[in-house]
Structures are given as C-alpha cells and as structure tokens.
Design a protein around this motif. Structure first.
Motif, PDB file in Angstrom:
ATOM      1  N   ASP A 480       0.808  -1.213   0.000  1.00  0.00           N
ATOM      2  CA  ASP A 480       0.000   0.000   0.000  1.00  0.00           C
ATOM      3  C   ASP A 480       0.844   1.267   0.000  1.00  0.00           C
ATOM      4  N   SER A 484       0.885   4.284  -2.861  1.00  0.00           N
ATOM      5  CA  SER A 484       0.705   5.713  -2.571  1.00  0.00           C
ATOM      6  C   SER A 484       1.867   6.534  -3.123  1.00  0.00           C
ATOM      7  N   ARG A 504      -6.486   1.055   0.342  1.00  0.00           N
ATOM      8  CA  ARG A 504      -5.524   0.537   1.304  1.00  0.00           C
ATOM      9  C   ARG A 504      -6.244  -0.259   2.393  1.00  0.00           C
ATOM     10  N   ASP A 507      -8.098   1.648   5.194  1.00  0.00           N
ATOM     11  CA  ASP A 507      -8.148   2.986   4.613  1.00  0.00           C
ATOM     12  C   ASP A 507      -9.283   3.815   5.201  1.00  0.00           C
ATOM     13  N   THR A 528     -10.250  -4.026  -1.302  1.00  0.00           N
ATOM     14  CA  THR A 528      -8.794  -4.007  -1.430  1.00  0.00           C
ATOM     15  C   THR A 528      -8.329  -5.010  -2.491  1.00  0.00           C
TER      16      THR A 528
END
Length: 626
Positions: A480, A484, A504, A507, A528
């Motif tokens: 993750d 990002s 994520r 998240d 996810t």
C-alpha cells in the motif's frame, strides 16, 4: 476616453488584469484543448491594441522594462534548472548533435532568413536569430502528448527544446553585447576584452551561487520551509549584480545558476521543481500578455509579405536543413530524422526574450529592432498552428505514432491485474504492467501482456517506458505504501484525476487515513487488492458489456444484479474506474468492465460453446445478453 487613456489603470490594477488575462487564457486553453500560446496571444491583443483596456507602457511606465527583464530571468533559470544531464537516455547522441551542430547552424540560417526574408538589418538579425534557436519547451510537451509519438523522437524533440532554451537566450545575449559594443567608442581590443570579462564574470558568479545554494541545501544549512524563498532571493540578487556589471549578462548568470542547482541531485529537487514550474506558468503568461498588449496596431499593420516569406523560410528551409545536416551520419532512422526536421514550434520563451531584446535594440538606435516583437508573434502563432495540426498525421504517416487509444499503466503484477489486463486487451486498450518483483510478472508475461521489470518511478523507466502512450495509471501492487508513492509521484504528470489506487487496508479508519494530497483516487467501494483476489479465486471472471440505445444501463443492472463494476470505457475510449456502483453513469456506446459471479460466467461460456457448435445457417435462440 482621452482622460482614461492619459490617466491609465495604474500599475496595481494593470498587474491584476495581466494575471487574470494570463491565467484565464491558460485555463481556457486547457478546457478547449488548444495550445495555450494561441489563446494568450488573442487575450493580449484583445486587452491591448483591440480595446485599449491595457496599455503596459502607459500603465506601468518605467517599471515595464525591469518587470519583463526579471520575469525573463526566472524563465531562463527554469530552463537551466530543468536541464538534467543524467536523464537524456537514448536521446543523448542526437541531442548533442542538435546542440553542438544544430544550434550554431540554426542561428546562422535563421539570421539569413531574417535578412533576406523579413528584411531586417544584420544587427537585428544576429540577435533575433540567436533567440530563434529555442524551439519552445512550453509548447512541444503538449504537442507530443497529443500526437503520442514514439519514445525516441519524442525525447529528442523535448530535450532539444529544453537544452536549446538557455542556449538561444545566451546566443542573443552575446549577439546583443557584440552589437552594442560595436556601436560604442571602444577600440576592437577593448571591446572584446570588456565583453569576455563580462561573460566570464557572469558565468563564474552564476556557477558559484548555484554551487553554494546546492551545498547549503544538501547539508541542511537551510530549513525546508526556507529553501524556496532563499532560492528566489538568490536568483534575483544574482541577476541584479551581474546585470549591473555587464548589461543583459544577468540572463547568462541565472541560466548557469539553474544548470548547477538542477544537476546537484538534491533531495528537495521535486519541491523546487514544482515551485519553479508554478512560478514560470505565472510569469510566462504575464510576460506574454504584457508583450502582446504592448504591440501597436501600426506595428502589426506594417507586416507585409516579407513576414510570410520569413515564416516560410524558417519552417520549410532553415529548420529542416538544420536538423538534417546535424543528424547526418547518425544511427537515427530516416523517418525519425524527417519527423524532427519538420517539427519546430516556437513558444513563449522566444516571444519573451525577443520582445526584451527588440526593445533594447530600439533604445540603442537600431530602429528595425522594434520589428522583432511582431515578427516573433507571427512566427510563434504560425509554427504552433502548423505543427499543432500536422504533427499527429505526420507521425502516423511515418509510422512513429503510438495507438490513438488511451492506455492503462498498471503498477503491480497479480491475478487481479493480469485478468483485468487480459479483458482490456480484448477491447483493444493498450496495457502495460510494471513491477519491481520479477516473480510477479511471470503470470502477465505468460498471458502475452506487455510488461516492464523495474521501478516505474525510477530513472530506467524514463528511458524504457512510453509513458505518453498511457493516459491512466492504476497502482495495485501488494504494498500500500508503494502504491501511494507511485500515485503521488506520477500524479502531476498524468493528472491526479487519471491516477487510481486500490484501496488501502484500513483505509477507512481515521487512525490510518492519509492526507488527500498523498496517493491516488480510490475505487471499488473500499474493496482491497486482497478482496479482488478472493473473488477471482472463487471463480469470478471479468466481462466487458457494451451499453447501447437498446440495451441500457438499467437493463444491465437488472440482468447482472450481483456484478461488480470495476471500470467504464467511454465511447471516446477514456478510462474511468468505478467509485460508486449505484452512481455509475455510462453513455450509449460505452462499455462496462465488471466481475461476474461463477454461475453467470459458466452460463455465458456454455452459451458461447453452443453457438460455436451450431451448423452455419441454422437459426438459433435469441441473441444473448450483451
């Protein structure tokens, strides 16, 4: 009306109008998908000569010349700062030829076109010819993205523009100083000594300041929040000091300063680069509006067939001859050389520097220097329009254009991304899967999907990945944090609305939430990568369904109540991931990429098998659900 013209707007209100017209023109060009320089030219002419609303000479008075000079200095600093010599890649050899052979040759041929085509004196032609070496770094990038050129010719055109940007300005500085010195009362020896000392002084000061700034930033002597202000203050002081010693040598100093800092491999490079990009957009648009608004109607009316002849000589003779001679004997294929030879748009930097030096020449007693500004505008508009409409067809004709369909760049090799790529490839959407883990690429390679082994945000990817071929990014690795990072890094280049990321883990929890400026857009209502992988392991499969006037989105929802929509392909081929299935909209002609449960997938597979086994000519049941 006469009173308004005498009083003027005042510098404060005029400055605000310049910002509104400049930034507004850039925004309008983005909305209309037109070259920004054309809209800015129209805005400047409307605000200035057409309506008289803005008259820079009247409204700014003595401030106009230093304002333009400082703005040009920042623009040229940006040109030097952008010139990262480590990122030339496979275009390095061609760029060297276009710089070391092409720049002097282009200077000479441009000067000849100005003398024999536009009818300028040799003094004005020498100065303007040097500026014409610049091929428009602010213009070439949007044209390249629109035309979707192959990587090598695109990089050659882009890096030629970036490298020659400061070189053209420096050539103009040298020519201007030679012209002014030749008109002075100094002897030839004194003039040459004075010129050489000024140039050496400017280069040394610019290099020394750049070295000191880079060293101070690298060693932490300047806090992060002070780096941009310190850099900007050092730029202004460097320009002012060197320019006071030798007129216009400040442009040389700030260009060298930018070159040194840009190649210092600073950790804060991206923050500095984005600031100078924002500052340059403001200054470029402002300078362009000022120069366009300051053109007099009689200057434009004075342009005759000589201006058209000058443009024709530049586009059809000077540019092709410069490139073909420079690249003769290189390993570039003939079609690439022809494309580069027939592509040379000029941009804002040329207009800004030409306007500045044209005014300086006129003040020095060279009367035809006043013609440089209008000629620069004519050349820029003509080349932008010509190449804007011809580059893409020419590239396709020469076999140097990538597919017209926007593609999807996927970071992360997995069952989910592989099967999504397979479905998109059946829909003729270009897909590239990248991953720094070689094992993750085994599955997509076995399926015949194009892959790149390495870090997509690394320097190797810049040399080997045709990023212009992909309009949309999906960050879907099993890390993750890395997702990002990829989305954040590539967001400014692709556009943040085109950068997507699988949600994520955790998240939706406040403790783990990230700021909105980090990462990409989420889709799939919180599902996810592990969630998608679980569905595929249970037998769910990707299917693409076309929506038509007869088979509407409501019909699809009724027939596919358990389907999980993942993407929508618009009728124009644009890619969009589905954030909210209930709010999803699909126009007729668009397609839905969705995951179907095992029982539906099996039914469709069986139906296709029966249709394949049916003897030709035998009528079958009603058409299956799209």
């Amino acid at each position: 009306m006469a009173v308004a013209e005498t009083a003027g707007l005042g510098p404060v209100l005029a400055f605000g109008l310049v910002g509104v017209f400049g930034v507004g023109a850039q925004w309008l060009a983005w909305r209309l998908r037109l070259p920004a320089i054309v809209i800015m030219l129209a805005a400047g002419l409307i605000a200035g000569p057409a309506t008289g609303l803005l008259n820079p000479s009247r409204d700014f008075g003595d401030l106009l010349s230093p304002l333009v000079a400082l703005a040009v200095a920042v623009i040229l600093f940006e040109g030097g700062f952008t010139l990262d010599l480590h990122r030339l890649g496979d275009a390095k050899s061609g760029v060297k030829r276009l710089v070391f052979i092409g720049a002097p040759l282009g200077w000479l041929l441009s000067a000849l076109a100005l003398v024999y085509g536009a009818g300028l004196s040799w003094e004005s032609a020498a100065v303007f010819g040097g500026i014409m070496v610049v091929t428009g770094p602010t213009v070439i990038a949007p044209l390249l993205r629109t035309a979707k050129l192959a990587r090598r010719p695109a990089r050659l055109l882009q890096w030629e523009a970036i490298v020659n940007d400061p070189i053209g300005a420096l050539a103009a500085v040298l020519a201007f100083e030679v012209v002014v010195t030749a008109r002075s009362n100094l002897s030839m020896g004194e003039a040459i000594t004075h010129l050489a000392l000024g140039i050496v002084f400017a280069a040394l000061i610019g290099g020394a300041v750049g070295f000191f700034i880079a060293r101070a930033f690298a060693r932490g002597w300047v806090p992060e929040f002070m780096k941009v202000p310190v850099l900007f203050a050092a730029l202004l002081v460097t320009f002012g000091v060197t320019d006071s010693v030798l007129h216009e040598s400040g442009l040389l100093a700030v260009t060298v300063m930018g070159l040194v800092i840009g190649n210092a491999d600073l950790p804060s490079y991206e923050e500095l680069r984005r600031f100078k990009e924002h500052a340059t957009v403001l200054l470029v648009s402002g300078v362009f509006i000022l120069l366009a608004a300051n053109i007099q109607i009689d200057q434009l009316m004075a342009l005759d067939w000589h201006a058209a002849l000058f443009v024709a000589l530049v586009v059809l003779v000077a540019r092709p001859a410069t490139v073909l001679i420079s690249l003769a004997g290189s390993d570039l294929p003939r079609n690439e050389r022809m494309l580069i030879a027939l592509t040379g748009p000029r941009g804002v930097v040329l207009v800004a520097v030409a306007g500045l030096f044209g005014q300086r020449l006129a003040e020095a007693g060279i009367t035809d220097g006043a013609r440089i500004g209008p000629l620069a505008f004519v050349l820029v508009v003509a080349t932008v329009l010509v190449h804007g409409f011809t580059l893409a067809p020419l590239a396709r004709r020469l076999g140097l254009a990538n597919t017209d369909r926007p593609g999807l760049l996927i970071a992360g090799g997995s069952r989910f991304t592989t099967q999504l790529a397979e479905a998109l490839m059946k829909a003729e959407v270009p897909v590239l899967i990248t991953d720094p883990n070689h094992a993750h690429l085994i599955r997509p390679r076995a399926s015949g999907i194009k892959t790149f082994y390495g870090d997509i945000i690394g320097e190797a990817a810049e040399d080997k990945v045709e990023l212009m071929s992909y309009s949309t990014l999906l960050a879907a690795t099993d890390n993750d944090a890395y997702n990002s990072l990829i989305a954040t890094d590539l967001g400014p280049e692709l556009g943040r609305d085109k950068v997507w990321q699988v949600p994520r883990v955790k998240d939706d929890r406040e403790r783990h939430a990230l700021p909105t400026q980090i990462g990409g857009r989420r889709f799939g209502e919180g599902r996810t990568l592990e969630g998608y992988e679980t569905l595929l392991a249970e037998g769910w499969r990707f299917r693409i369904t076309r929506i038509t006037e007869e088979y509407k989105l409501s019909d699809w929802r009724e027939k596919r109540p358990r389907a999980v929509p993942v993407m929508v392909l618009s009728p124009k081929g644009e890619l969009r991931f589905v954030v909210d299935a209930k709010a999803m909209k699909v126009d007729p002609g668009g397609r839905i990429v969705s995951l179907l449960p095992p029982e539906v997938s099996e039914e469709e597979t069986a139906a296709r098998s029966k249709r394949a086994e049916r003897p030709s000519g035998q009528p079958g049941p009603a058409a299956p659900i799209p």
